[in-house]
Design an enzyme around this catalytic site. Structure first.
Site, PDB file in Angstrom:
ATOM      1  N   ASN A  11       5.658  -5.109  -5.745  1.00  0.00           N
ATOM      2  CA  ASN A  11       4.329  -4.671  -6.169  1.00  0.00           C
ATOM      3  C   ASN A  11       4.494  -3.330  -6.886  1.00  0.00           C
ATOM      4  OD1 ASN A  11       1.679  -3.939  -6.457  1.00  0.00           O
ATOM      5  ND2 ASN A  11       1.277  -3.627  -4.257  1.00  0.00           N
ATOM      6  N   TRP A  12       4.533  -3.394  -8.203  1.00  0.00           N
ATOM      7  CA  TRP A  12       4.785  -2.168  -8.984  1.00  0.00           C
ATOM      8  C   TRP A  12       3.589  -1.220  -8.977  1.00  0.00           C
ATOM      9  CZ3 TRP A  12       7.606  -3.689 -14.234  1.00  0.00           C
ATOM     10  CH2 TRP A  12       8.905  -4.145 -13.930  1.00  0.00           C
ATOM     11  N   LYS A  13       2.429  -1.711  -8.526  1.00  0.00           N
ATOM     12  CA  LYS A  13       1.199  -0.904  -8.569  1.00  0.00           C
ATOM     13  C   LYS A  13       0.985  -0.376  -9.999  1.00  0.00           C
ATOM     14  CE  LYS A  13       1.658  -0.113  -3.691  1.00  0.00           C
ATOM     15  NZ  LYS A  13       1.423   0.720  -2.522  1.00  0.00           N
ATOM     16  N   HIS A  97      -5.544  -6.358  -1.589  1.00  0.00           N
ATOM     17  CA  HIS A  97      -4.695  -5.213  -1.230  1.00  0.00           C
ATOM     18  C   HIS A  97      -5.581  -4.057  -0.774  1.00  0.00           C
ATOM     19  CE1 HIS A  97      -1.875  -1.908  -1.495  1.00  0.00           C
ATOM     20  NE2 HIS A  97      -0.900  -2.806  -1.510  1.00  0.00           N
ATOM     21  N   GLU A 167       0.012  -5.769   5.996  1.00  0.00           N
ATOM     22  CA  GLU A 167       0.303  -4.418   5.505  1.00  0.00           C
ATOM     23  C   GLU A 167      -0.584  -3.413   6.233  1.00  0.00           C
ATOM     24  OE1 GLU A 167       2.304  -4.397   1.361  1.00  0.00           O
ATOM     25  OE2 GLU A 167       0.164  -4.074   1.139  1.00  0.00           O
ATOM     26  N   SER A 217       6.133   0.587   3.335  1.00  0.00           N
ATOM     27  CA  SER A 217       7.331   1.433   3.401  1.00  0.00           C
ATOM     28  C   SER A 217       8.624   0.661   3.684  1.00  0.00           C
ATOM     29  CB  SER A 217       7.156   2.546   4.439  1.00  0.00           C
ATOM     30  OG  SER A 217       6.070   3.373   4.103  1.00  0.00           O
ATOM     31  N   GLY A 238       6.426  -1.936  -2.269  1.00  0.00           N
ATOM     32  CA  GLY A 238       5.839  -1.073  -3.289  1.00  0.00           C
ATOM     33  C   GLY A 238       6.878  -0.109  -3.843  1.00  0.00           C
ATOM     34  N   GLY A 239       6.921   1.100  -3.297  1.00  0.00           N
ATOM     35  CA  GLY A 239       7.774   2.181  -3.804  1.00  0.00           C
ATOM     36  C   GLY A 239       9.213   1.770  -4.098  1.00  0.00           C
TER      37      GLY A 239
HETATM   38  P1  PGA Z   1       4.994   0.695  -0.107  1.00  0.00           P
HETATM   39  O1  PGA Z   1       3.764  -0.219  -0.640  1.00  0.00           O
HETATM   40  O2  PGA Z   1       6.182  -0.219  -0.003  1.00  0.00           O
HETATM   41  O3  PGA Z   1       5.167   1.746  -1.156  1.00  0.00           O
HETATM   42  O4  PGA Z   1       4.572   1.226   1.218  1.00  0.00           O
HETATM   43  C1  PGA Z   1       3.571  -1.515  -0.183  1.00  0.00           C
HETATM   44  C2  PGA Z   1       2.266  -2.051  -0.707  1.00  0.00           C
HETATM   45  O5  PGA Z   1       1.269  -1.296  -0.731  1.00  0.00           O
HETATM   46  O6  PGA Z   1       2.181  -3.218  -1.128  1.00  0.00           O
END
Ligand code: PGA
Length: 257
Positions: A11-13, A97, A167, A217, A238-239
């Site tokens: 998930n590149w956001k 999300h 999540e 995370s 995400g990150g």
């Molecule tokens: P994160 O994000 O891995 O940066 O915590 C996960 C997400 O929000 O899908």
């Protein structure tokens, strides 16, 4: 039915900053990644980069979107429909999300989005998760309400095309400064609970077809333990998905059983 396949979703956001950087990122991931058999990798970039990313990943990874409108077409400025996503090669889409719910997306919109994705043959990745953990277990009720509302009209016969991502908001790195990753036990108890709610709603056989991911995370250091002990069939990342070598290390931990 025992699910043997695993899923890793990037998930590149709202990253990276430009199309050129998006291309650089996906080329680096593609170059380093070996996808083990029984594992599927989904890359979900911002809508404007879908085309660029699709060209690079074709035949190796699947294309995901981060958001969709529940409407079909027409006067909905700024929105993108499931049919449009399908026409550019999207096969998975994140729904509900917490970062979108925080911007005002409602349960009934989430329900509508699920329906339109199914109609377009796109697999929804439905996100659920509590804002905080209390000592009385109220957080189970939060997740249960999200599931019951989103899946109110979901056809049981289509559950093999549903992915749920647990999540917990307190564990999402960007949502909470100093977020702590959920322990494998934290994730495990909720994944069992989610499966129980699905069983209540659809019966055991159908409920067993839904893939459940963990997200929040996830990184190259915690993914092995999370996978071994949480009962998750993969991760929504995400990150770490923006760091090719970390993402590829996570992918290596996902060997199918
Ligand atoms: P994160 O994000 O891995 O940066 O915590 C996960 C997400 O929000 O899908």
């Amino acid at each position: 039915m025992e699910i043997t396949s695993r899923l890793l979703v990037a998930n590149w956001k709202m990253n990276p900053r430009t199309r050129a950087e998006a291309k650089e990122l996906i080329l680096a991931v593609k170059k380093q990644a070996r996808v083990p058999s029984g594992v599927e990798v989904v890359i979900a970039p911002p809508h404007v980069y879908l085309d660029e990313v699709e060209k690079v990943i074709r035949g190796k990874f699947s294309l995901g979107a981060q958001a969709v409108s529940g409407e079909k077409m027409g006067a909905f400025t700024g929105s993108v429909s499931a049919g449009m996503l399908q026409s550019v090669g999207v096969t998975y889409c994140i729904v509900g999300h917490s970062e979108r719910r925080a911007q005002g997306e409602t349960d009934s919109e989430v329900e509508k989005q699920l329906t339109s994705l199914l109609k377009s043959g796109i697999t929804p990745i439905l996100c659920v998760g509590e804002r905080e953990r209390d000592t009385h277990g109220k957080y189970f009720g939060v997740v249960e309400a999200q599931l019951r509302s989103a899946l109110r009209v979901f056809p049981g016969s289509r559950l093999a095309q549903l992915v749920i991502a647990y999540e917990p908001i307190w564990a999402i790195s960007t949502a909470t400064p100093g977020a702590r990753v959920a322990t494998p036990d934290d994730a495990h108890e909720m994944i069992i609970f989610i499966r129980k709610i699905l069983t209540d709603l659809f019966g055991r056989t159908q409920a067993g077809k839904v893939r459940i991911l963990y997200g929040g995370s996830v990184d190259q250091k915690n993914s092995t333990a999370l996978l071994a002990h949480s009962g998750a069939q993969g991760f929504l990342v995400g990150g770490a998905s923006l760091r090719p070598s970390d993402f590829v290390t996570i992918l290596k931990t996902l060997h199918a059983r």
